[in-house]
Design a protein around this motif. Structure first.
Motif, PDB file in Angstrom:
ATOM      1  N   VAL A  67       0.853  -1.191   0.000  1.00  0.00           N
ATOM      2  CA  VAL A  67       0.000   0.000   0.000  1.00  0.00           C
ATOM      3  C   VAL A  67       0.887   1.238   0.000  1.00  0.00           C
ATOM      4  O   VAL A  67       2.075   1.177   0.315  1.00  0.00           O
ATOM      5  N   LYS A  68       0.308   2.376  -0.341  1.00  0.00           N
ATOM      6  CA  LYS A  68       1.084   3.596  -0.512  1.00  0.00           C
ATOM      7  C   LYS A  68       1.768   4.063   0.768  1.00  0.00           C
ATOM      8  O   LYS A  68       2.868   4.604   0.744  1.00  0.00           O
ATOM      9  N   SER A  69       1.094   3.869   1.896  1.00  0.00           N
ATOM     10  CA  SER A  69       1.655   4.356   3.162  1.00  0.00           C
ATOM     11  C   SER A  69       2.863   3.558   3.610  1.00  0.00           C
ATOM     12  O   SER A  69       3.606   4.005   4.488  1.00  0.00           O
ATOM     13  N   LYS A  70       3.065   2.359   3.043  1.00  0.00           N
ATOM     14  CA  LYS A  70       4.126   1.438   3.434  1.00  0.00           C
ATOM     15  C   LYS A  70       3.887   0.804   4.806  1.00  0.00           C
ATOM     16  O   LYS A  70       4.712   0.018   5.277  1.00  0.00           O
ATOM     17  N   ASN A  71       2.788   1.169   5.465  1.00  0.00           N
ATOM     18  CA  ASN A  71       2.410   0.445   6.673  1.00  0.00           C
ATOM     19  C   ASN A  71       1.949  -0.943   6.270  1.00  0.00           C
ATOM     20  O   ASN A  71       1.230  -1.102   5.280  1.00  0.00           O
ATOM     21  N   ARG A  72       2.331  -1.959   7.023  1.00  0.00           N
ATOM     22  CA  ARG A  72       2.110  -3.331   6.587  1.00  0.00           C
ATOM     23  C   ARG A  72       1.162  -4.037   7.555  1.00  0.00           C
ATOM     24  O   ARG A  72       1.533  -4.356   8.686  1.00  0.00           O
ATOM     25  N   LEU A  73      -0.058  -4.276   7.091  1.00  0.00           N
ATOM     26  CA  LEU A  73      -1.030  -5.026   7.874  1.00  0.00           C
ATOM     27  C   LEU A  73      -0.946  -6.495   7.477  1.00  0.00           C
ATOM     28  O   LEU A  73      -1.131  -6.841   6.309  1.00  0.00           O
ATOM     29  N   PHE A  74      -0.702  -7.344   8.450  1.00  0.00           N
ATOM     30  CA  PHE A  74      -0.654  -8.779   8.168  1.00  0.00           C
ATOM     31  C   PHE A  74      -2.076  -9.325   8.120  1.00  0.00           C
ATOM     32  O   PHE A  74      -2.920  -8.990   8.951  1.00  0.00           O
ATOM     33  N   ALA A 330      -1.588 -21.156  20.436  1.00  0.00           N
ATOM     34  CA  ALA A 330      -1.629 -20.331  19.228  1.00  0.00           C
ATOM     35  C   ALA A 330      -0.262 -19.724  18.942  1.00  0.00           C
ATOM     36  O   ALA A 330       0.203 -19.695  17.796  1.00  0.00           O
ATOM     37  N   LYS A 331       0.394 -19.225  19.982  1.00  0.00           N
ATOM     38  CA  LYS A 331       1.721 -18.624  19.791  1.00  0.00           C
ATOM     39  C   LYS A 331       2.730 -19.657  19.301  1.00  0.00           C
ATOM     40  O   LYS A 331       3.525 -19.382  18.404  1.00  0.00           O
ATOM     41  N   LYS A 332       2.681 -20.843  19.893  1.00  0.00           N
ATOM     42  CA  LYS A 332       3.611 -21.884  19.479  1.00  0.00           C
ATOM     43  C   LYS A 332       3.426 -22.216  18.003  1.00  0.00           C
ATOM     44  O   LYS A 332       4.396 -22.382  17.254  1.00  0.00           O
ATOM     45  N   PHE A 333       2.174 -22.300  17.576  1.00  0.00           N
ATOM     46  CA  PHE A 333       1.878 -22.596  16.165  1.00  0.00           C
ATOM     47  C   PHE A 333       2.372 -21.483  15.247  1.00  0.00           C
ATOM     48  O   PHE A 333       3.051 -21.726  14.252  1.00  0.00           O
ATOM     49  N   LEU A 334       2.038 -20.224  15.589  1.00  0.00           N
ATOM     50  CA  LEU A 334       2.406 -19.100  14.733  1.00  0.00           C
ATOM     51  C   LEU A 334       3.916 -18.873  14.720  1.00  0.00           C
ATOM     52  O   LEU A 334       4.484 -18.497  13.685  1.00  0.00           O
ATOM     53  N   ASP A 335       4.577 -19.106  15.835  1.00  0.00           N
ATOM     54  CA  ASP A 335       6.038 -18.981  15.859  1.00  0.00           C
ATOM     55  C   ASP A 335       6.685 -20.059  14.996  1.00  0.00           C
ATOM     56  O   ASP A 335       7.695 -19.813  14.331  1.00  0.00           O
ATOM     57  N   LEU A 336       6.095 -21.253  14.993  1.00  0.00           N
ATOM     58  CA  LEU A 336       6.647 -22.364  14.223  1.00  0.00           C
ATOM     59  C   LEU A 336       6.537 -22.119  12.727  1.00  0.00           C
ATOM     60  O   LEU A 336       7.424 -22.471  11.953  1.00  0.00           O
ATOM     61  N   TYR A 337       5.436 -21.475  12.296  1.00  0.00           N
ATOM     62  CA  TYR A 337       5.170 -21.305  10.871  1.00  0.00           C
ATOM     63  C   TYR A 337       5.274 -19.858  10.399  1.00  0.00           C
ATOM     64  O   TYR A 337       4.729 -19.517   9.352  1.00  0.00           O
ATOM     65  N   THR A 338       5.954 -19.013  11.130  1.00  0.00           N
ATOM     66  CA  THR A 338       6.037 -17.595  10.779  1.00  0.00           C
ATOM     67  C   THR A 338       6.515 -17.398   9.340  1.00  0.00           C
ATOM     68  O   THR A 338       5.899 -16.666   8.563  1.00  0.00           O
ATOM     69  N   LYS A 339       7.594 -18.035   8.971  1.00  0.00           N
ATOM     70  CA  LYS A 339       8.144 -17.866   7.627  1.00  0.00           C
ATOM     71  C   LYS A 339       7.203 -18.428   6.580  1.00  0.00           C
ATOM     72  O   LYS A 339       6.978 -17.821   5.521  1.00  0.00           O
ATOM     73  N   GLU A 340       6.618 -19.599   6.860  1.00  0.00           N
ATOM     74  CA  GLU A 340       5.753 -20.263   5.875  1.00  0.00           C
ATOM     75  C   GLU A 340       4.496 -19.468   5.571  1.00  0.00           C
ATOM     76  O   GLU A 340       3.951 -19.558   4.460  1.00  0.00           O
ATOM     77  N   ILE A 341       3.989 -18.692   6.523  1.00  0.00           N
ATOM     78  CA  ILE A 341       2.772 -17.921   6.267  1.00  0.00           C
ATOM     79  C   ILE A 341       3.084 -16.510   5.774  1.00  0.00           C
ATOM     80  O   ILE A 341       2.188 -15.679   5.641  1.00  0.00           O
ATOM     81  N   GLY A 342       4.360 -16.240   5.484  1.00  0.00           N
ATOM     82  CA  GLY A 342       4.735 -14.952   4.922  1.00  0.00           C
ATOM     83  C   GLY A 342       4.772 -13.832   5.936  1.00  0.00           C
ATOM     84  O   GLY A 342       4.687 -12.654   5.572  1.00  0.00           O
ATOM     85  N   ALA A 343       4.890 -14.165   7.210  1.00  0.00           N
ATOM     86  CA  ALA A 343       4.913 -13.144   8.262  1.00  0.00           C
ATOM     87  C   ALA A 343       6.343 -12.791   8.640  1.00  0.00           C
ATOM     88  O   ALA A 343       7.290 -13.516   8.324  1.00  0.00           O
TER      89      ALA A 343
END
Length: 481
Positions: A67-74, A330-343
């Motif tokens: 987006v133009k503002s360069k702010n990045r919403l996941f 939830a944190k354990k899951f998201l930390d494990l797959y951070t790269k895979e989900i493009g975060a």
């Protein structure tokens, strides 16, 4: 292989997940030009399950849009199981301020969730994407995986949060998700708790900006147990607990002396909030100042005496222990797959710095019913509002919501007030699919209020299927009802 994946999803605890490729089928591709560049990537997650509900293998996309503002919403998009190209979009926000919407996805409304007290991914029978395209967005920047522009800072104004959401939605409209484009799908924005402030501001901004809704196609706002106006909320919570004339009286949980201390401190807290509203971004709005004055008016003080959960007073609470949500899982899951989900970055359920920024500026203490009034009184406005609250929730109580909506000045105020002032026995009834009572409601023109029976702060915690059916009925979705 698909059967193996299905089996692992259904049976393995999170602790046993060692190799992402055995759980998630990940593909990556460049996002099409959104507003500026095409440098970001989006992860596609194909959750496959052997049940009939999942045999079509709906697509999941996650990552960032330029987006133009360069702010990045996941975001994490779960396409509809029925017809993604035509089914409506539901954008889901969490509140706080500072709470990640990945919580809303992985604990509440996503197609795969960690049910309360269970630490493994489970098929969610009440997933919102049964017949809608559902987008979970970490908002504002600084929350969850969302990040400010390289030279930017956290937002202190709700308007800036709104502008980020608008930019994101415009980018979403022009993105090609493997042949699926959400260009003309009607849009509904849904949020709970503090997200009521975000939704009210979004509705007012979109309705007041000429031509904007032609592109967004925002049809309605759906607020669940919203925080809109703190002063009315203080009085309402006290009334529901200590006033014996109120139907949901819980006076037996507190003594008369405890209720008196609470009542005596409410005007002091209300005065502190009013002072902040008169001088936003001043010392009157400092988080510590208001919290100090409001300490003895805060419901949390009294819930500790009752040993009940303020988000659901039908449930007990052990005060030094976390609630029943599986945030650690939830944190354990998201930390494990951070790269895979493009975060990028480390995920946290809550970001205190975001809350402090919005509180110190006075924005968190605003009366957002004024923004709803702005929306309803804007000429040509075509955005509807559905605000509901569970009657077991005493953090954002239904009585406060009812009083807040009743006082909004607009063309339908008299009609709505007349309906709200009736005995609740005479209210119109919301029914479940099975035809049993779900709640009471009253509406006038584009505004509907509802009290949901036997529900806490998040309606899907105990009545997920019923609340999803209610939301689908409001939107006009006939599938899965």
């Amino acid at each position: 292989m698909k059967l193996l994946i299905s089996f692992l999803f259904a049976t393995l605890a999170l602790a046993s997940i060692l190799r992402p490729q055995k759980i998630l089928d990940i593909e990556r591709h460049a996002v099409h030009d959104c507003l500026e560049s095409a440098n970001e990537t989006v992860g596609i997650l194909n959750f496959v399950d052997s049940s009939e509900h999942y045999e079509k293998g709906a697509k999941h996309y996650s990552g960032y849009l330029d987006v133009k503002s360069k702010n990045r919403l996941f975001f994490w998009l779960q396409l509809s199981k029925i017809n993604p190209a035509k089914d409506p979009i539901i954008l889901v926000l969490n509140g706080g301020p500072g709470a990640s919407s990945m919580y809303g996805m992985i604990i509440q409304w996503g197609s795969m969730v960690f049910p309360w007290r269970i630490d493994k991914l489970t098929v969610n029978p009440n997933a919102l994407n049964a017949a809608a395209n559902v987008v979970f967005v970490d908002n504002p920047i600084g929350v969850g995986f969302s990040q400010p522009a390289p030279s930017g800072s956290l937002h202190k104004q709700l308007l800036d949060c709104t502008k980020d959401l608008v930019e994101f939605l415009l980018a979403l409209r022009v993105t090609d998700f493997r042949g699926v484009q959400l260009v003309k799908n009607e849009l509904h924005v849904m949020g709970s708790s503090f997200a009521g402030h975000y939704l009210a501001d979004l509705g007012a901004f979109v309705s007041a900006t000429p031509g904007l809704n032609d592109a967004l196609q925002l049809k309605s706002l759906i607020m669940g147990n919203p925080a809109l106006e703190d002063i009315r909320g203080l009085d309402a919570t006290y009334s529901l607990v200590c006033d014996p004339t109120v139907a949901l009286s819980l006076s037996l949980l507190l003594t008369d002396d405890q209720c008196k201390v609470w009542k005596d401190n409410i005007p002091k807290c209300a005065a502190a909030i009013a002072a902040c509203r008169k001088a936003p971004a001043s010392a009157a709005c400092a988080e510590g100042t208001i919290e100090g004055v409001c300490g003895q008016a805060d419901p949390w003080v009294y819930w500790k005496l009752t040993c009940r959960d303020p988000y659901d007073i039908s449930e007990p609470r052990v005060w030094d222990a976390p609630r029943r949500e599986n945030i650690p899982a939830a944190k354990k899951f998201l930390d494990l797959y951070t790269k895979e989900i493009g975060a990028e970055g480390a995920w946290a359920m809550f970001q205190p710095k975001v809350r402090t920024a919005l509180r110190d500026s006075g924005e968190a203490y605003k009366d957002s019913s004024i923004r709803i009034q702005d929306m309803l009184t804007t000429k040509g406005n075509n955005i509807k509002l559905f605000a509901y609250a569970g009657d077991y929730d005493l953090m954002c109580p239904y009585l406060g919501l009812k009083r807040t909506l009743r006082d909004i000045q607009w063309d339908g105020q008299k009609e709505l007030a007349t309906k709200l002032d009736r005995s609740e026995a005479d209210y119109d009834k919301l029914l479940t699919v099975a035809g049993t009572p779900l709640g009471n409601y009253a509406e006038a023109g584009p505004l509907r209020y509802a009290r949901i029976f036997g529900s806490g702060h998040m309606g899907n915690e105990k009545r997920g299927g019923d609340v999803r059916a209610m939301i689908y009925q409001w939107i006009g979705i006939k599938s899965h009802l």
